[in-house]
Motif scaffolding. Structure first.
Motif, PDB file in Angstrom:
ATOM      1  N   GLY A  87       0.092   4.011  -7.124  1.00 11.04           N
ATOM      2  CA  GLY A  87      -0.048   2.697  -7.718  1.00 11.04           C
ATOM      3  C   GLY A  87       1.183   2.184  -8.432  1.00 11.04           C
ATOM      4  N   PHE A 112      -0.560   6.714  -2.987  1.00 16.97           N
ATOM      5  CA  PHE A 112      -1.577   6.073  -3.818  1.00 16.97           C
ATOM      6  C   PHE A 112      -1.365   6.248  -5.319  1.00 16.97           C
ATOM      7  N   SER A 156      -5.258   0.148  -2.239  1.00 13.21           N
ATOM      8  CA  SER A 156      -5.351   1.569  -2.540  1.00 13.21           C
ATOM      9  C   SER A 156      -6.611   2.145  -1.918  1.00 13.21           C
ATOM     10  N   ARG A 196      -2.268  -5.077  -4.516  1.00 14.83           N
ATOM     11  CA  ARG A 196      -2.072  -3.652  -4.301  1.00 14.83           C
ATOM     12  C   ARG A 196      -3.281  -3.096  -3.547  1.00 14.83           C
ATOM     13  N   ALA A 254       0.872  -1.170   0.000  1.00 17.21           N
ATOM     14  CA  ALA A 254       0.000   0.000   0.000  1.00 17.21           C
ATOM     15  C   ALA A 254       0.911   1.222   0.000  1.00 17.21           C
TER      16      ALA A 254
END
Length: 184
Positions: free
Chosen positions: A92, A90, A116, A114, A86
């Motif tokens: 990614g 954010f 988010s 993942r 994480a």
């Protein structure tokens, strides 16, 4: 000529979501990373547990020690099969540490989960998404393993995320149990 995607069934136990998502909640302003434990066969992946690793900068030495400790405790039919992460910002983008761990696993079907933040009905919640590292593999999440927020809502209300212990905390105080068995 189009290449056919190999479909791999993925079953994820609720304990995996709890540990990974609560780890992300406890350290919401920092990047977190952990590993996924389970079994991989030709057509299926079963993720049965997660171990929170770090929430701050880490050296390769501490990574190796933590992976050795975890590997030594695993039952014969279980092994490290992936990573969860994480990102506090954010964006990614897979971290270098996650990439290094996945490369060391050296499996064609290694998993990256993942976590988010998403907005649902004007409220921010966490979402977990399986990301394929092999462009020829499509992961199909089984309906019994939905990536839903409800899995951890009660845990958050009870404040259980404050009890999550990762290897950062364990290395500071070896009395702290990184297995987080209170969630089971």
């Amino acid at each position: 000529m189009d290449q056919q995607l190999e479909q791999v069934s993925v079953d994820i136990q609720k304990i995996v979501y709890k540990k990974a998502m609560l780890h992300a909640c406890k350290y919401s302003t920092e990047d977190v990373i952990g590993i996924l434990i389970g079994q991989i066969t030709d057509k299926s992946i079963n993720i049965v547990d997660a171990y929170p690793l770090f929430h701050s900068r880490v050296s390769l030495n501490t990574l190796e020690v933590s992976l050795d400790i975890i590997s030594s405790e695993l039952q014969n039919d279980r092994k490290i099969i992936g990573v969860y992460e994480a990102k506090a910002n954010f964006r990614g983008i897979m971290s270098e540490l996650a990439r290094e761990i996945l490369n060391n696993i050296n499996q064609n079907k290694a998993i990256l989960m993942r976590i988010s933040q998403i907005e649902v009905d004007d409220t921010f919640v966490l979402n977990a998404k399986i990301v394929s590292q092999n462009e020829n593999v499509k992961h199909v999440i089984n309906s019994s393993s939905t990536l839903e927020w409800w899995v951890i809502q009660d845990c958050l209300k009870a404040g259980l995320h404050w009890k999550i212990v990762d290897f950062d905390a364990h290395f500071e105080n070896v009395q702290l149990n990184f297995r987080n068995q209170y969630l089971e």
